[in-house]
Design an enzyme around this catalytic site. Structure first.
Site, PDB file in Angstrom:
ATOM      1  CB  CYS A   1      -0.908  -0.003   1.273  1.00 15.12           C
ATOM      2  SG  CYS A   1      -1.860  -1.623   1.177  1.00 15.12           S
TER       3      CYS A   1
ATOM      4  CG  HIS B   1      -2.777   3.966   4.814  1.00 18.68           C
ATOM      5  ND1 HIS B   1      -2.673   3.889   3.520  1.00 18.68           N
ATOM      6  CD2 HIS B   1      -2.829   2.743   5.323  1.00 18.68           C
ATOM      7  CE1 HIS B   1      -2.527   2.754   2.994  1.00 18.68           C
ATOM      8  NE2 HIS B   1      -2.669   2.006   3.991  1.00 18.68           N
TER       9      HIS B   1
ATOM     10  CD  GLU C   1      -3.128   6.932   9.254  1.00 13.91           C
ATOM     11  OE1 GLU C   1      -4.117   6.246   8.844  1.00 13.91           O
ATOM     12  OE2 GLU C   1      -2.735   7.423   8.286  1.00 13.91           O
TER      13      GLU C   1
ATOM     14  CE  LYS D   1      -6.793   3.476   1.928  1.00 14.82           C
ATOM     15  NZ  LYS D   1      -6.040   4.766   2.092  1.00 14.82           N
TER      16      LYS D   1
ATOM     17  CG  HIS E   1      -6.980   0.054   1.139  1.00 14.76           C
ATOM     18  ND1 HIS E   1      -6.005   0.827   0.461  1.00 14.76           N
ATOM     19  CD2 HIS E   1      -6.339  -0.604   2.106  1.00 14.76           C
ATOM     20  CE1 HIS E   1      -4.834   0.615   0.854  1.00 14.76           C
ATOM     21  NE2 HIS E   1      -5.191  -0.127   1.971  1.00 14.76           N
TER      22      HIS E   1
ATOM     23  CG  PHE F   1       0.063  -6.192   3.874  1.00 17.41           C
ATOM     24  CD1 PHE F   1      -0.701  -5.630   4.604  1.00 17.41           C
ATOM     25  CD2 PHE F   1      -0.387  -7.633   3.225  1.00 17.41           C
ATOM     26  CE1 PHE F   1      -2.053  -6.279   4.880  1.00 17.41           C
ATOM     27  CE2 PHE F   1      -1.337  -8.120   3.747  1.00 17.41           C
ATOM     28  CZ  PHE F   1      -2.332  -7.510   4.629  1.00 17.41           C
TER      29      PHE F   1
END
Lengths: 396, 294
Positions: free
Chosen positions: A163, A289, A300, A318, A323, A381
């Site tokens: 990502c 994110h 976050e 998002k 995503h 990831f």
């Protein structure tokens, strides 16, 4: 440590929220998300997705048919939006085809084409004849297609760090230009819906059965989406917003779970601020994110609450796009650039009750105001983190 | 004009292939001092991982961690201090085969561990976890030019960020129907530790590092072929570049692996004679790699 800012001479994005900057801006302003109940593939999971309509009916032009697949169709759609190809053509004429790099990010590239081949193998176990095209069964399918389609001959690579992929390409392009290897770079990323990501994220119990609700106390996971986005970075362009900093780091914690205290995220953030030569208080907007997974949003939110003043606006977008994985970096960089350009700092769609970890920075509602500097967070990831910093010309 | 990157030092080398298990034997075969063993070794053990994880680690992780560890040891560098660049043409071909086959039959039964090991940055991620490094890593692919692309990225990072960088390149054996379109045989991994020549480059200063003055140095330059003869958005460009072929008996021992294009570079390193290697950077550009031995 500070870098010389680079101009973003052109940029574009294409996601479920809209084709191009104008449609995306309108969707953000009108709080109209692009997510829909999942109808992808023969056995759709019960979730919501950010699907870009019409790709099935839009094969690549004949001259590019070797690269034809869903992911490259989406790339082509992005390239043909907002006059991006014209801008690249001008850069190519100015600097030379070999002085323009192509650095693009993806997580799964065109593995959808491999999935399709396995679903209809010939009786002897070979691929069906129409899919015996090696380039669409390898990660560089994306970078190779973009370079070919734009007639460029400089360095070309496909970055695949999950990502964070299409955020890290900005850092890479800045280094390439600082080293004098190229004068301009097409950066960006594309990821498209496919079985691997839908069923893969489902196996990790990260997929929400309902509309994703980033930063909401009752969030139940992510909605997967697909998107394409590109930016043209130039050493010496006449107009456009600026890339002023980038920071990268690793969590060194776990393959699919973020560091519980956001250690890697913090390192990347500090690095980006240092390169930009700004303090946290100088930041007007942060595009988080904000995946709507339980862990990511909590980590976050704590980081932002601790480090930024109350009047910094932060949000996850998002809820509009889903995503988009390897494309999330460029999509959210583009939304941050729209915020600089139009003063629209989007809120967090679908968040009804914010998680108690959220400080006053994280907003549900859109904020219209003077946005001079923006950050975009991408955490992926494998613990790969990237933070980008952008500024308007009057805030250098 | 094509610019030559500032020189970098090659501080350490790692190499492992199924029939050339280690830089020592690979180097000897490349120098024609011995022949490659006929029998292929089974994969190296990723000792960096917890014992419970070693067995189930994918081949990509096993080969990448092996050569990365070798190169860091040879460079006498603490792995956690290095940024890293991981390059693989196809990533984990075995897991891609597994994912595609499972999706075609029983998609709901996909293994979560195999899924998170399927990402192109799995080896880089396990490395950063194994050595406890918060330094950035990247993971990339550039099809047939993957080795050269990763080498360019690693050297650029070393000179731009003025710090040592670990470069790891690897590919594994293709499985199932995927192997008919993306063939790759055996395991092949290669690694370098690159450090800037000019400045300190990390915790230990250049002057303090034993043997720094005797290090092999590398200069990279992007060599453009003729401009594509066709217009923008026109038909395919014609390749106008020449590249250095592999020459040694090691070539046969790694041929068939998707990363075999790295061989001419390591043959030149093994020769210990200053010279140039031209690697394909894409259809229309080469990476001129000038190796300077003390």
């Amino acid at each position: 440590m500070a870098i010389r800012p680079l101009r973003i001479a052109a940029y574009t994005l294409c996601s479920a929220a809209g084709d191009g900057r104008e449609q995306t801006l309108r969707a953000l302003r009108e709080r109209r998300g692009g997510l829909q109940p999942n109808d992808f593939g023969p056995q759709p999971l019960s979730t919501w997705i950010g699907r870009v309509a019409g790709l099935e009916q839009q094969p690549l032009p004949r001259r590019h048919e070797t690269w034809d697949c869903r992911n490259n169709r989406l790339a082509w759609r992005g390239l043909n939006t907002d006059g991006f190809i014209d801008a690249v053509q001008r850069a190519r004429a100015r600097y030379g085809a070999h002085r323009v790099a192509v650095l693009v990010g993806t997580s799964t590239s065109s593995i959808g084409a491999s999935e399709e081949a396995y679903a209809r193998l010939e009786p002897d176990g070979r691929y069906p004849a129409d899919l015996r095209r090696p380039i669409v069964h390898t990660p560089h399918s994306l970078g190779d297609f973009v370079q070919h389609a734009l007639g460029l001959t400089g360095p070309s690579m496909t970055i695949a760090t999950a990502c964070s992929s299409s955020a890290k390409v900005f850092a890479q392009a800045e280094r390439f230009m600082r080293a004098g290897l190229v004068d301009a770079a097409v950066v960006g990323g594309v990821d498209s819906l496919c079985g691997s990501i839908l069923f893969g994220f489902n196996s990790l119990e990260l997929v929400s059965p309902e509309l994703c609700r980033p930063c909401d106390v009752a969030r139940r996971g992510i909605n997967l989406g697909e998107a394409a986005g590109f930016a043209l970075l130039e050493r010496d362009a006449a107009s456009g917003p600026w890339l002023i900093g980038h920071g990268e780091s690793s969590d060194a914690h776990h393959m699919s779970t973020p560091h519980p205290e956001g250690l890697g995220a913090r390192v990347a953030l500090m690095d980006a601020l240092a390169r930009a030569g700004i303090a946290a208080a100088d930041v007007d907007y942060i595009n988080l994110h904000g995946t709507a997974s339980a862990k990511n949003d909590e980590v976050e939110a704590r980081l932002v609450a601790e480090l930024f003043p109350a009047d910094t606006v932060a949000s996850s977008t998002k809820g509009w796009t889903g995503h988009t994985l390897g494309a999330a970096g460029i999509v959210e960089a583009a939304i941050s650039l729209l915020a600089l350009e139009h003063g629209l700092m989007p809120g967090t769609l679908n968040a009804a009750t914010l998680d108690p970890a959220c400080g006053p920075q994280i907003r549900r509602e859109n904020v219209e105001g003077n946005c001079r500097r923006a950050l975009s967070f991408s955490f992926g990831f494998g613990g790969s983190n990237c933070v980008l910093a952008f500024a308007r010309g009057d805030a250098l | 004009m094509s610019v030559e990157l500032p020189l970098v030092r090659i501080e350490g080398v790692g190499f492992w292939a199924s029939r050339l298990p280690g830089w020592g034997i690979a180097r000897a075969v490349m120098r024609d001092e011995q022949s490659a063993p006929d029998a292929a070794r089974s994969r190296p053990t990723p000792t960096l991982l917890a014992p419970t994880e070693r067995r189930r680690a994918p081949d990509t992780v096993a080969i990448a961690l092996e050569v990365a560890s070798q190169a860091c040891a040879a460079a006498n560098r603490k792995p956690a201090e290095l940024s890293s660049v991981f390059a693989s043409t196809h990533g984990d071909l075995a897991i891609s085969d597994y994912l595609c086959a499972t999706l075609a039959e029983t998609p709901a039964l996909i293994s979560p561990v195999k899924f998170h090991n399927s990402v192109h940055n799995a080896a880089a991620g396990y490395w950063s976890i194994g050595v406890g490094s918060h330094a950035p890593y990247t993971a990339l692919s550039a099809f047939e030019s993957t080795f050269a692309a990763g080498l360019l990225e690693a050297a650029t990072q070393a000179v731009c960020d003025d710090r040592p960088v670990l470069y790891v390149a690897f590919d594994i054996e293709a499985k199932g129907p995927l192997s008919t379109v993306t063939p790759s045989c055996g395991l092949l991994g290669a690694a370098l530790v690159l450090a800037p020549c000019e400045a300190s480059g990390g915790a230990t200063s250049g002057a303090e590092r034993s043997g720094a003055a005797h290090a092999t140095r590398l200069a990279l330059q992007v060599e453009a072929g003729a401009d594509p003869r066709t217009d923008m958005l026109g038909t395919d460009v014609v390749s106008t570049i020449a590249t250095t072929p592999a020459r040694s008996a090691a070539a046969a021992a790694v041929s068939g692996n998707a990363m075999a294009a790295c061989l001419p570079f390591f043959e030149a390193l093994a020769s210990e004679r200053s010279g140039e290697v031209l690697l394909q950077l894409n259809r229309n550009a080469a990476l001129r790699s000038r190796l300077i031995f003390p």
